[in-house]
Design an enzyme around this catalytic site. Structure first.
Site, PDB file in Angstrom:
ATOM      1  N   ARG A 189      51.326 -78.826 -10.951  1.00  0.00           N
ATOM      2  CA  ARG A 189      52.406 -78.490 -10.023  1.00  0.00           C
ATOM      3  C   ARG A 189      53.615 -79.391 -10.307  1.00  0.00           C
ATOM      4  O   ARG A 189      53.518 -80.364 -11.052  1.00  0.00           O
ATOM      5  CB  ARG A 189      51.956 -78.648  -8.569  1.00  0.00           C
ATOM      6  CG  ARG A 189      51.365 -80.021  -8.316  1.00  0.00           C
ATOM      7  CD  ARG A 189      51.618 -80.575  -6.979  1.00  0.00           C
ATOM      8  NE  ARG A 189      53.018 -80.795  -6.712  1.00  0.00           N
ATOM      9  CZ  ARG A 189      53.715 -81.836  -7.180  1.00  0.00           C
ATOM     10  NH1 ARG A 189      53.163 -82.741  -7.991  1.00  0.00           N
ATOM     11  NH2 ARG A 189      54.990 -81.980  -6.871  1.00  0.00           N
ATOM     12  N   GLY A 190      54.741 -79.025  -9.639  1.00  0.00           N
ATOM     13  CA  GLY A 190      55.997 -79.703  -9.947  1.00  0.00           C
ATOM     14  C   GLY A 190      56.685 -78.840 -10.991  1.00  0.00           C
ATOM     15  O   GLY A 190      56.057 -78.461 -11.997  1.00  0.00           O
ATOM     16  N   ALA A 191      57.952 -78.508 -10.734  1.00  0.00           N
ATOM     17  CA  ALA A 191      58.616 -77.493 -11.566  1.00  0.00           C
ATOM     18  C   ALA A 191      58.541 -77.794 -13.076  1.00  0.00           C
ATOM     19  O   ALA A 191      58.096 -76.934 -13.853  1.00  0.00           O
ATOM     20  CB  ALA A 191      60.058 -77.325 -11.092  1.00  0.00           C
TER      21      ALA A 191
ATOM     22  N   ARG B 189      53.605 -68.197  -9.607  1.00  0.00           N
ATOM     23  CA  ARG B 189      54.436 -68.845  -8.578  1.00  0.00           C
ATOM     24  C   ARG B 189      55.882 -68.399  -8.799  1.00  0.00           C
ATOM     25  O   ARG B 189      56.379 -68.473  -9.926  1.00  0.00           O
ATOM     26  CB  ARG B 189      54.345 -70.383  -8.652  1.00  0.00           C
ATOM     27  CG  ARG B 189      52.981 -70.922  -8.265  1.00  0.00           C
ATOM     28  CD  ARG B 189      53.021 -72.420  -8.022  1.00  0.00           C
ATOM     29  NE  ARG B 189      53.513 -72.744  -6.692  1.00  0.00           N
ATOM     30  CZ  ARG B 189      53.799 -73.981  -6.298  1.00  0.00           C
ATOM     31  NH1 ARG B 189      53.672 -74.992  -7.134  1.00  0.00           N
ATOM     32  NH2 ARG B 189      54.222 -74.204  -5.074  1.00  0.00           N
TER      33      ARG B 189
ATOM     34  N   ASP C 185      63.342 -77.164  -7.439  1.00  0.00           N
ATOM     35  CA  ASP C 185      62.598 -76.081  -8.094  1.00  0.00           C
ATOM     36  C   ASP C 185      63.511 -75.007  -8.663  1.00  0.00           C
ATOM     37  O   ASP C 185      63.159 -74.300  -9.596  1.00  0.00           O
ATOM     38  CB  ASP C 185      61.598 -75.452  -7.128  1.00  0.00           C
ATOM     39  CG  ASP C 185      60.420 -76.383  -6.934  1.00  0.00           C
ATOM     40  OD1 ASP C 185      60.538 -77.315  -6.112  1.00  0.00           O
ATOM     41  OD2 ASP C 185      59.417 -76.226  -7.650  1.00  0.00           O
TER      42      ASP C 185
ATOM     43  N   ASN D 206      63.750 -76.579  -2.869  1.00  0.00           N
ATOM     44  CA  ASN D 206      62.765 -77.638  -3.132  1.00  0.00           C
ATOM     45  C   ASN D 206      61.707 -77.539  -2.033  1.00  0.00           C
ATOM     46  O   ASN D 206      61.794 -76.694  -1.132  1.00  0.00           O
ATOM     47  CB  ASN D 206      63.442 -79.016  -3.144  1.00  0.00           C
ATOM     48  CG  ASN D 206      62.507 -80.105  -3.672  1.00  0.00           C
ATOM     49  OD1 ASN D 206      61.902 -79.943  -4.736  1.00  0.00           O
ATOM     50  ND2 ASN D 206      62.361 -81.188  -2.943  1.00  0.00           N
ATOM     51  N   LYS D 207      60.716 -78.373  -2.129  1.00  0.00           N
ATOM     52  CA  LYS D 207      59.564 -78.332  -1.207  1.00  0.00           C
ATOM     53  C   LYS D 207      59.995 -78.161   0.247  1.00  0.00           C
ATOM     54  O   LYS D 207      60.958 -78.797   0.690  1.00  0.00           O
ATOM     55  CB  LYS D 207      58.763 -79.624  -1.403  1.00  0.00           C
ATOM     56  CG  LYS D 207      57.554 -79.810  -0.535  1.00  0.00           C
ATOM     57  CD  LYS D 207      56.613 -78.632  -0.555  1.00  0.00           C
ATOM     58  CE  LYS D 207      56.222 -78.209  -1.947  1.00  0.00           C
ATOM     59  NZ  LYS D 207      55.572 -76.866  -1.959  1.00  0.00           N
TER      60      LYS D 207
HETATM   61  O1  MRU Z   1      54.664 -76.868  -4.572  1.00  0.00           O
HETATM   62  P1  MRU Z   1      54.955 -77.977  -5.537  1.00  0.00           P
HETATM   63  O2  MRU Z   1      54.138 -79.181  -5.287  1.00  0.00           O
HETATM   64  O3  MRU Z   1      54.907 -77.510  -6.963  1.00  0.00           O
HETATM   65  O4  MRU Z   1      56.475 -78.351  -5.215  1.00  0.00           O
HETATM   66  C1  MRU Z   1      57.084 -79.332  -5.998  1.00  0.00           C
HETATM   67  C2  MRU Z   1      58.442 -79.689  -5.573  1.00  0.00           C
HETATM   68  O5  MRU Z   1      59.006 -79.134  -4.656  1.00  0.00           O
HETATM   69  C3  MRU Z   1      59.127 -80.730  -6.420  1.00  0.00           C
HETATM   70  O6  MRU Z   1      60.019 -81.487  -5.653  1.00  0.00           O
HETATM   71  C4  MRU Z   1      59.895 -80.042  -7.555  1.00  0.00           C
HETATM   72  O7  MRU Z   1      59.077 -79.126  -8.223  1.00  0.00           O
HETATM   73  C5  MRU Z   1      60.436 -81.015  -8.530  1.00  0.00           C
HETATM   74  S1  MRU Z   1      59.189 -81.850  -9.448  1.00  0.00           S
HETATM   75  C6  MRU Z   1      59.998 -82.843 -10.548  1.00  0.00           C
END
Ligand code: MRU
Length: 356
Positions: free
Chosen positions: A56-58, A99, A247, A257-258
């Site tokens: 996870r994480g973009a 996703r 994201d 973002n989250k």
């Molecule tokens: O649902 P996730 O955990 O994949 O969400 C991640 C985020 O919102 C991060 O802040 C974003 O992807 C940036 S990671 C460098």
């Protein structure tokens, strides 16, 4: 002796197996209690790993997707170019549906597919080394981008600053250093001290499980707070800057973002605290004019009702609304930090200039 900071910033969260037959990921759903690696071999395993946030994480999703396409291409039985390209496209579309919000997924998949479409008529033997080189380049470039983002981000901070962050945008979510957490790790390397407040980040607790884990192991002063405590730590004067990842960034600077990020930005504005978004240019999507064009992932309500609790905390029939992301309005963002430098308002101009 191993340097604990380096162990965190250089963690091997995603890699291609030596025989090229699988993608090895560090399963983030098991952290911080268990360090478990998984080998992804089939399209279904890859889809599931992204969908369930094992990876996870973009940026990390993009890196993983690149390796996945190479592993899948090696398994394909099609020898004829058109058949190979058709199957490659179908698998790309399948993974892309895992996703919807992080643009890095479709960006990396698109890069891999352009290797195939850019060599019409090529044999599979010719295409495979090119695909391998491309997925490795995506990974290598992310390492360089994160390093550069960390440097630009660090220039905005002062030694001793209190920092609030939401979700997890560290090495686990990227390749090395991370984006929003990158300046903190880099600052630590240079002997600077920050006092970090990590929002736990309901409902999947990326802040509690991953951000506080990474910072604590690296020897950075971190305090875990519940999401609804951000206001009090800001009011107490303990936060000099907010750093978050992203994201998808629209052309006008609206940023997905989250879930909960936009609330942090609204609070920061209220208390006069600078709010920075940090991410690679691969997260900027100029085809989205504003945040209204960004698709927000909706997830299973069970994540709110029962996940992480010893027993369910709501009746099974209770309705839940569980968006995984929200959009922070560009007017709340002080600056967007990319590997090419910091963009300031008006974002329609500064973001477009990055691509000229
Ligand atoms: O649902 P996730 O955990 O994949 O969400 C991640 C985020 O919102 C991060 O802040 C974003 O992807 C940036 S990671 C460098």
């Amino acid at each position: 002796m191993c340097d604990p900071l380096r162990q965190v910033t250089h963690c091997e969260n995603i890699r291609l197996a030596e025989d090229g037959r699988s993608v090895i990921i560090l399963d983030q759903t098991q952290l911080p209690n268990r360090t478990e690696y998984r080998a992804l071999r089939t399209p279904e395993e890859m889809y599931e790993a992204i969908q369930l946030l094992r990876v996870r994480g973009a940026p990390a999703i993009g890196i993983c997707a690149g390796y996945c396409m190479y592993v899948l291409a090696r398994q394909m039985e099609e020898r004829d170019y058109d058949a190979f390209a058709g199957r490659f496209h179908a698998l790309k579309e399948y993974l892309n549906a895992s996703r919807p919000t992080a643009v890095n997924l479709s960006w990396a998949l698109g890069r891999m597919e352009r290797v195939v479409t850019g060599h019409p008529g090529a044999s599979v033997e010719e295409l495979l080394p090119l695909l391998e080189a491309e997925c490795k380049a995506i990974h290598r470039e992310d390492i360089a981008m994160c390093r550069s983002i960390s440097e630009h981000g660090l220039a905005l901070l002062k030694d001793g600053d209190g920092i609030l962050t939401h979700c997890n945008a560290g090495p686990l979510a990227t390749s090395r250093y991370g984006t929003a957490l990158g300046p903190l790790f880099l600052g630590k390397e240079k002997g600077m001290q920050f006092k970090v407040f990590a929002d736990e980040t309901r409902p999947l607790l990326q802040g509690a499980r991953l951000t506080s884990y990474e910072l604590q192991r690296a020897g950075i002063d971190v305090t875990l707070i519940c999401d609804n405590m951000a206001s009090i730590v800001m009011k107490n004067g303990w936060v000099q800057a907010c750093l978050v990842g992203c994201d998808r960034v629209a052309a006008n600077g609206d940023t997905a973002n989250k879930i909960g990020t936009s609330g942090v930005a609204i609070l920061a504005k209220h208390y006069g605290i600078p709010f920075y978004v940090l991410g690679p240019t691969s997260t900027i999507d100029l085809s989205c004019k504003s945040g209204d064009d960004i698709e927000i992932e909706l997830r299973d309500g069970a994540e709110i009702r029962e996940k992480f609790y010893a027993e369910p905390m709501a009746l099974p029939e209770v309705k839940c609304y569980n968006p995984a992301f929200d959009v922070t309005d560009h007017s709340l963002i002080t600056g967007i930090v990319t590997e090419k430098g910091v963009c300031y308002p008006p974002y329609t101009e500064s973001l477009a200039a990055l691509f000229r």
